[in-house]
Scaffold this motif. Structure first.
Motif, PDB file in Angstrom:
ATOM      1  N   PHE A  37     -13.208 -20.925  33.399  1.00  0.00           N
ATOM      2  CA  PHE A  37     -13.470 -19.653  32.720  1.00  0.00           C
ATOM      3  C   PHE A  37     -12.223 -18.859  32.384  1.00  0.00           C
ATOM      4  O   PHE A  37     -11.247 -18.876  33.320  1.00  0.00           O
ATOM      5  CB  PHE A  37     -14.422 -18.781  33.385  1.00  0.00           C
ATOM      6  CG  PHE A  37     -16.009 -19.331  33.374  1.00  0.00           C
ATOM      7  CD1 PHE A  37     -16.865 -19.202  32.359  1.00  0.00           C
ATOM      8  CD2 PHE A  37     -16.319 -20.272  34.565  1.00  0.00           C
ATOM      9  CE1 PHE A  37     -17.923 -19.676  32.276  1.00  0.00           C
ATOM     10  CE2 PHE A  37     -17.442 -20.920  34.264  1.00  0.00           C
ATOM     11  CZ  PHE A  37     -18.425 -20.573  33.343  1.00  0.00           C
ATOM     12  N   ASP A  38     -12.068 -18.081  31.401  1.00  0.00           N
ATOM     13  CA  ASP A  38     -11.230 -16.916  31.525  1.00  0.00           C
ATOM     14  C   ASP A  38     -10.920 -16.127  32.862  1.00  0.00           C
ATOM     15  O   ASP A  38     -12.023 -15.986  33.165  1.00  0.00           O
ATOM     16  CB  ASP A  38     -10.926 -16.191  30.122  1.00  0.00           C
ATOM     17  CG  ASP A  38     -10.823 -17.099  28.692  1.00  0.00           C
ATOM     18  OD1 ASP A  38     -10.422 -18.137  28.955  1.00  0.00           O
ATOM     19  OD2 ASP A  38     -11.405 -16.531  27.782  1.00  0.00           O
ATOM     20  N   GLN A  40     -10.922 -13.119  33.415  1.00  0.00           N
ATOM     21  CA  GLN A  40     -11.766 -11.926  33.196  1.00  0.00           C
ATOM     22  C   GLN A  40     -13.280 -12.321  33.407  1.00  0.00           C
ATOM     23  O   GLN A  40     -14.106 -11.396  33.579  1.00  0.00           O
ATOM     24  CB  GLN A  40     -11.316 -11.033  31.987  1.00  0.00           C
ATOM     25  CG  GLN A  40     -11.854 -11.774  30.690  1.00  0.00           C
ATOM     26  CD  GLN A  40     -10.647 -12.598  30.069  1.00  0.00           C
ATOM     27  OE1 GLN A  40      -9.679 -12.946  30.672  1.00  0.00           O
ATOM     28  NE2 GLN A  40     -10.620 -12.601  28.864  1.00  0.00           N
ATOM     29  N   ASP A  41     -13.626 -13.627  32.960  1.00  0.00           N
ATOM     30  CA  ASP A  41     -14.861 -14.094  33.238  1.00  0.00           C
ATOM     31  C   ASP A  41     -15.288 -14.753  34.641  1.00  0.00           C
ATOM     32  O   ASP A  41     -16.334 -14.900  34.751  1.00  0.00           O
ATOM     33  CB  ASP A  41     -15.418 -14.971  32.213  1.00  0.00           C
ATOM     34  CG  ASP A  41     -15.164 -14.352  30.723  1.00  0.00           C
ATOM     35  OD1 ASP A  41     -15.448 -13.165  30.818  1.00  0.00           O
ATOM     36  OD2 ASP A  41     -14.744 -14.969  29.606  1.00  0.00           O
ATOM     37  N   CYS A  42     -14.127 -15.038  35.393  1.00  0.00           N
ATOM     38  CA  CYS A  42     -14.437 -15.526  36.778  1.00  0.00           C
ATOM     39  C   CYS A  42     -15.467 -14.624  37.652  1.00  0.00           C
ATOM     40  O   CYS A  42     -16.270 -15.569  38.107  1.00  0.00           O
ATOM     41  CB  CYS A  42     -13.196 -15.849  37.610  1.00  0.00           C
ATOM     42  SG  CYS A  42     -11.984 -16.792  36.728  1.00  0.00           S
ATOM     43  N   GLU A  43     -15.451 -13.409  37.669  1.00  0.00           N
ATOM     44  CA  GLU A  43     -16.263 -12.819  38.511  1.00  0.00           C
ATOM     45  C   GLU A  43     -17.724 -12.939  37.968  1.00  0.00           C
ATOM     46  O   GLU A  43     -18.739 -13.005  38.651  1.00  0.00           O
ATOM     47  CB  GLU A  43     -16.206 -11.191  38.324  1.00  0.00           C
ATOM     48  CG  GLU A  43     -16.863 -10.426  39.148  1.00  0.00           C
ATOM     49  CD  GLU A  43     -16.843 -11.013  40.720  1.00  0.00           C
ATOM     50  OE1 GLU A  43     -18.017 -10.816  41.461  1.00  0.00           O
ATOM     51  OE2 GLU A  43     -15.939 -11.273  41.432  1.00  0.00           O
ATOM     52  N   THR A  44     -17.908 -13.217  36.572  1.00  0.00           N
ATOM     53  CA  THR A  44     -19.349 -13.579  36.155  1.00  0.00           C
ATOM     54  C   THR A  44     -19.834 -14.898  36.693  1.00  0.00           C
ATOM     55  O   THR A  44     -20.844 -15.094  36.961  1.00  0.00           O
ATOM     56  CB  THR A  44     -19.164 -13.460  34.262  1.00  0.00           C
ATOM     57  OG1 THR A  44     -18.750 -11.995  34.135  1.00  0.00           O
ATOM     58  CG2 THR A  44     -20.666 -13.836  34.094  1.00  0.00           C
TER      59      THR A  44
END
Length: 169
Positions: A37-38, A40-44
């Motif tokens: 994932f990008d 900024q999307d790792c937390e999601t």
């Protein structure tokens, strides 16, 4: 190994999480999945893992047994019975998809479901002769439901002309 910052700060939490799952999974595969994932999307992605319900083989077998019991009850409610003579089973999707893998386990767990009751070339003859009242589609996951809906719509058009009365998912 260097990880994106959102992953690096969560490594120990992720190790603990994965260690509690009832199946053995290489931790590096989990990290690689997150890292696709990008940043900024790792937390999601990590949030998805925190809320993922991972089941082991015993839980899967129990769920398949329960699903079969529910199928038998639902069929009776609709005025039919699920028998080896009037019902065909099929995994949703192509042979390499998870639906066929789950349908295989479904058959193994539920002793009275025969291999001969799964759709293949010889069973098509029973369908064409009007012996089949019920078709049961099996899959492990119904996300948006689009694949199941498409499969049911296509199947309905093909089998209702042969007298199939019920399609169960």
């Amino acid at each position: 190994m260097r990880y994106p910052a959102p992953v690096h700060s969560k490594i120990e939490e992720l190790r603990d999480l994965v260690s509690m799952w009832p199946v053995k999974i290489d931790f590096n595969n989990i990290v690689n999945w997150i890292c696709q994932f990008d940043p900024q999307d790792c937390e999601t992605a990590i949030r998805v893992l925190r809320n993922l319900n991972v089941i082991g083989y015993e839980d899967l077998n129990q769920a398949l047994s329960i699903a079969y019991s529910k199928l038998l009850r639902k069929a009776l409610e609709k005025g039919t019975r699920i028998t080896g003579k009037n019902t065909l089973f099929a995994g949703i999707g192509d042979a390499g998809k998870s639906g066929s893998m789950v349908s295989y386990h479904f058959r193994l767990v539920n002793d009275d479901v025969s291999e001969e009751n799964f759709i293949d070339e010889p069973t098509i003859e029973y369908l064409e002769k009007g012996y089949v009242e019920n078709v049961v589609l099996i899959d492990d996951f119904v996300s948006t439901g689009n694949q199941a809906k498409e499969e049911i719509n296509t199947l309905t058009q093909k089998v209702t002309v042969f007298g199939v009365k019920n399609i169960f998912l």
